[in-house]
Write an enzyme that holds these catalytic residues in place. Sequence first.
Site, PDB file in Angstrom:
ATOM      1  CG  HIS A 328      -2.067   0.912   1.131  1.00 17.13           C
ATOM      2  ND1 HIS A 328      -1.980   2.266   1.323  1.00 17.13           N
ATOM      3  CD2 HIS A 328      -3.353   0.660   0.774  1.00 17.13           C
ATOM      4  CE1 HIS A 328      -3.168   2.809   1.125  1.00 17.13           C
ATOM      5  NE2 HIS A 328      -4.022   1.870   0.794  1.00 17.13           N
ATOM      6  CG  ASP A 386      -8.390  -4.365  -2.711  1.00 14.46           C
ATOM      7  OD1 ASP A 386      -7.618  -3.407  -2.855  1.00 14.46           O
ATOM      8  OD2 ASP A 386      -9.626  -4.261  -2.790  1.00 14.46           O
TER       9      ASP A 386
HETATM   10  C1  SDX Z   1      -6.252   0.053  -2.831  1.00 16.52           C
HETATM   11  O1  SDX Z   1      -4.484   4.563  -2.004  1.00 16.52           O
HETATM   12  C2  SDX Z   1      -5.399   3.946  -1.385  1.00 16.52           C
HETATM   13  O2  SDX Z   1      -5.790   4.316  -0.306  1.00 16.52           O
HETATM   14  C3  SDX Z   1      -5.964   2.761  -2.131  1.00 16.52           C
HETATM   15  C4  SDX Z   1      -6.969   1.929  -1.354  1.00 16.52           C
HETATM   16  C5  SDX Z   1      -8.246   2.673  -1.100  1.00 16.52           C
HETATM   17  O3  SDX Z   1      -8.979   2.281  -0.180  1.00 16.52           O
HETATM   18  O4  SDX Z   1      -8.557   3.589  -1.892  1.00 16.52           O
HETATM   19  O5  SDX Z   1      -6.426   1.487  -0.114  1.00 16.52           O
HETATM   20  C6  SDX Z   1      -7.388   0.688  -2.147  1.00 16.52           C
HETATM   21  O6  SDX Z   1      -5.999   0.390  -3.956  1.00 16.52           O
HETATM   22  C7  SDX Z   1      -5.400  -0.933  -2.089  1.00 16.52           C
HETATM   23  C8  SDX Z   1      -4.167  -1.405  -2.934  1.00 16.52           C
HETATM   24  C9  SDX Z   1      -4.684  -2.528  -3.844  1.00 16.52           C
HETATM   25  N1  SDX Z   1      -3.625  -2.907  -4.818  1.00 16.52           N
HETATM   26  C10 SDX Z   1      -3.012  -4.088  -4.734  1.00 16.52           C
HETATM   27  O7  SDX Z   1      -3.184  -4.908  -3.831  1.00 16.52           O
HETATM   28  C11 SDX Z   1      -2.091  -4.352  -5.911  1.00 16.52           C
HETATM   29  C12 SDX Z   1      -0.748  -4.860  -5.383  1.00 16.52           C
HETATM   30  N2  SDX Z   1      -0.059  -3.777  -4.678  1.00 16.52           N
HETATM   31  C13 SDX Z   1       0.926  -3.016  -5.409  1.00 16.52           C
HETATM   32  O8  SDX Z   1       0.573  -2.776  -6.754  1.00 16.52           O
HETATM   33  C14 SDX Z   1       1.428  -1.815  -4.626  1.00 16.52           C
HETATM   34  O9  SDX Z   1       1.661  -2.239  -3.335  1.00 16.52           O
HETATM   35  C15 SDX Z   1       0.596  -0.537  -4.560  1.00 16.52           C
HETATM   36  C16 SDX Z   1       0.221  -0.050  -5.909  1.00 16.52           C
HETATM   37  C17 SDX Z   1      -0.628  -0.777  -3.765  1.00 16.52           C
HETATM   38  C18 SDX Z   1       1.435   0.507  -3.863  1.00 16.52           C
HETATM   39  O10 SDX Z   1       2.534   0.743  -4.686  1.00 16.52           O
HETATM   40  P1  SDX Z   1       3.612   1.873  -4.355  1.00 16.52           P
HETATM   41  O11 SDX Z   1       3.251   2.649  -3.142  1.00 16.52           O
HETATM   42  O12 SDX Z   1       3.874   2.635  -5.605  1.00 16.52           O
HETATM   43  O13 SDX Z   1       4.843   1.030  -3.905  1.00 16.52           O
HETATM   44  P2  SDX Z   1       5.984   0.589  -4.847  1.00 16.52           P
HETATM   45  O14 SDX Z   1       5.414   0.023  -6.109  1.00 16.52           O
HETATM   46  O15 SDX Z   1       6.945   1.702  -4.927  1.00 16.52           O
HETATM   47  O16 SDX Z   1       6.574  -0.646  -4.009  1.00 16.52           O
HETATM   48  C19 SDX Z   1       7.704  -0.521  -3.196  1.00 16.52           C
HETATM   49  C20 SDX Z   1       8.449  -1.849  -3.371  1.00 16.52           C
HETATM   50  C21 SDX Z   1       8.808  -2.151  -4.831  1.00 16.52           C
HETATM   51  O17 SDX Z   1       9.942  -2.996  -4.798  1.00 16.52           O
HETATM   52  P3  SDX Z   1      11.419  -2.344  -5.042  1.00 16.52           P
HETATM   53  O18 SDX Z   1      11.336  -1.599  -6.370  1.00 16.52           O
HETATM   54  O19 SDX Z   1      11.624  -1.409  -3.862  1.00 16.52           O
HETATM   55  O20 SDX Z   1      12.356  -3.515  -5.056  1.00 16.52           O
HETATM   56  O21 SDX Z   1       7.576  -2.932  -2.968  1.00 16.52           O
HETATM   57  C22 SDX Z   1       7.331  -3.776  -4.091  1.00 16.52           C
HETATM   58  C23 SDX Z   1       7.638  -2.961  -5.331  1.00 16.52           C
HETATM   59  O22 SDX Z   1       8.002  -3.836  -6.401  1.00 16.52           O
HETATM   60  N3  SDX Z   1       5.903  -4.123  -4.035  1.00 16.52           N
HETATM   61  C24 SDX Z   1       5.436  -5.349  -4.218  1.00 16.52           C
HETATM   62  C25 SDX Z   1       4.053  -5.235  -4.023  1.00 16.52           C
HETATM   63  N4  SDX Z   1       3.730  -3.971  -3.755  1.00 16.52           N
HETATM   64  C26 SDX Z   1       4.896  -3.286  -3.772  1.00 16.52           C
HETATM   65  N5  SDX Z   1       6.052  -6.511  -4.510  1.00 16.52           N
HETATM   66  C27 SDX Z   1       5.239  -7.593  -4.628  1.00 16.52           C
HETATM   67  N6  SDX Z   1       3.884  -7.567  -4.439  1.00 16.52           N
HETATM   68  C28 SDX Z   1       3.275  -6.413  -4.144  1.00 16.52           C
HETATM   69  N7  SDX Z   1       1.953  -6.398  -3.979  1.00 16.52           N
END
Ligand code: SDX
Length: 451
Positions: A328, A386
């Site tokens: 998140h 989710d």
């Molecule tokens: C919702 O914003 C809100 O409030 C949203 C929400 C709401 O109520 O409105 O809470 C609802 O959208 C919840 C989120 C649902 N999405 C998912 O579950 C999809 C999977 N999650 C990821 O796509 C991700 O965690 C995000 C999009 C939710 C957040 O992404 P960020 O903040 O841009 O974080 P990032 O991509 O910069 O991640 C940091 C690191 C990265 O690795 P490095 O580059 O540092 O090596 O963490 C990794 C990312 O690759 N990472 C994950 C991951 N989420 C982040 N690796 C594996 N699985 C994941 N789910």
Amino acid sequence: MTKSSTPDAPTPKLNEHSLSDVRKTATLIDNLTGIRFELPLIDGTLGPKVIDIRKLYTDSGYFTYDPAFMSTASCDSKITFIDGDQGILLHRGYPIDELAEKSDFLEVAYLLLHGELPKASEKQTFERNITYHTMLHEQVHEFFRGFRRDSHPMAVLCGAVGALSSFYHDSLDIHDPQQREIASHRLIAKMPTLAAMAYKYSVGQPFVYPRNDLSYSSNFLNMMFSVPAEKYKINPVLAKAMDRILILHADHEQNASTSTVRMAGSSGANPFACIAAGIASLWGPAHGGANEAVILMLKEIGHKNNIPEFIKMVKDKNAGVKLMGFGHRVYKNYDPRATVMRRSCHEVLDELGIKNEPLLEMAMELERIALEDEYFIERKLYPNVDFYSGIILRAMGIPTSMFTVIFAIARTVGWISQWKEMIEEPGQKISRPRQLYSGAPKRKYVPLHKR
Ligand code: SDX
């Protein structure tokens, strides 16, 4: 904001009595010119201070740069507070777990819209207003006929909500508080009706009209599952679970879809069009589409024994695989909604007599392994709202393609509350971000024969 004119001029010494001012400003030093800028610091009730940069460009000629808004407060809001490190979520100051336990969705809707929990008479009036706006203009049925039966229900919802602005000319003047209120009630009331119609249309069953004798969540379940051939018996445990799911999804600060609604609304677009924009943004798998993606992911993993292999893929950057329902932008701790959701999951499955539900077993094993794995720990990746919601909805007989639609029903309350707050903001202006330009410098046109 003040700036010292000559490069080497020391920051003006603030004397004793204005010592507090030192805490109230941040100093930006332009090392190219030596010019120093004092930027006001603003305190909120809770959470980080903000550096007020509203005059930065006019005074310094600089923009700030924050493409995904990792460090940017886009507005001043009183609706929802999130502390990502502590895993705290408050709606108008009330903790989400208390609201999920003790309140109901329409009461939370009132709270988000008006800022206070309703008194008994206010609650009754609000519920009545919503109940008596649940029906749709009969012509909306024709609108649905234009969609393919196999359309994704989010595509239908996006189109249908946008189309509502063509039916309700009496609630499009956003500067009239009365019309804003009617439009808000209409949107909150009609979303379940539209959502259920999208489902019925996809399965070729007749639309079911809303009933005024049912609660908001029971009405939605009835419109989803009742058929002319037999009476649909509403299970109060499932209705309560649905109501709780809607509470957990109602609002969440300035997330992508809410920011979309605010951005669209800032131009003066009507609320129906703004909510349609929010639906479009919510549909993305990184946002509201994640609940559907979690189920697809669990089905793809197939069996608990395949989890270690899957986790390996997630950690391999080239695989481009994410653990959906994890991570998140704000929560670097457990999403408090996920905790309530997981408890609800067990309640619903117990009520339905579903033992050892394979997807739930897998989800719990996946969570256990991930929370012990360095990759997830160092990135502070925890289950979000989710991760478990899809398992409950699936157990309730809701098709996967409808999961994000249900998220949209709930989030309409948050979207319209945030939209209302923005429109009522004194001096509200159109949102118009700037950019860092890294394209071609000015150049002469090259005629075709010379290219
Ligand atoms: C919702 O914003 C809100 O409030 C949203 C929400 C709401 O109520 O409105 O809470 C609802 O959208 C919840 C989120 C649902 N999405 C998912 O579950 C999809 C999977 N999650 C990821 O796509 C991700 O965690 C995000 C999009 C939710 C957040 O992404 P960020 O903040 O841009 O974080 P990032 O991509 O910069 O991640 C940091 C690191 C990265 O690795 P490095 O580059 O540092 O090596 O963490 C990794 C990312 O690759 N990472 C994950 C991951 N989420 C982040 N690796 C594996 N699985 C994941 N789910």
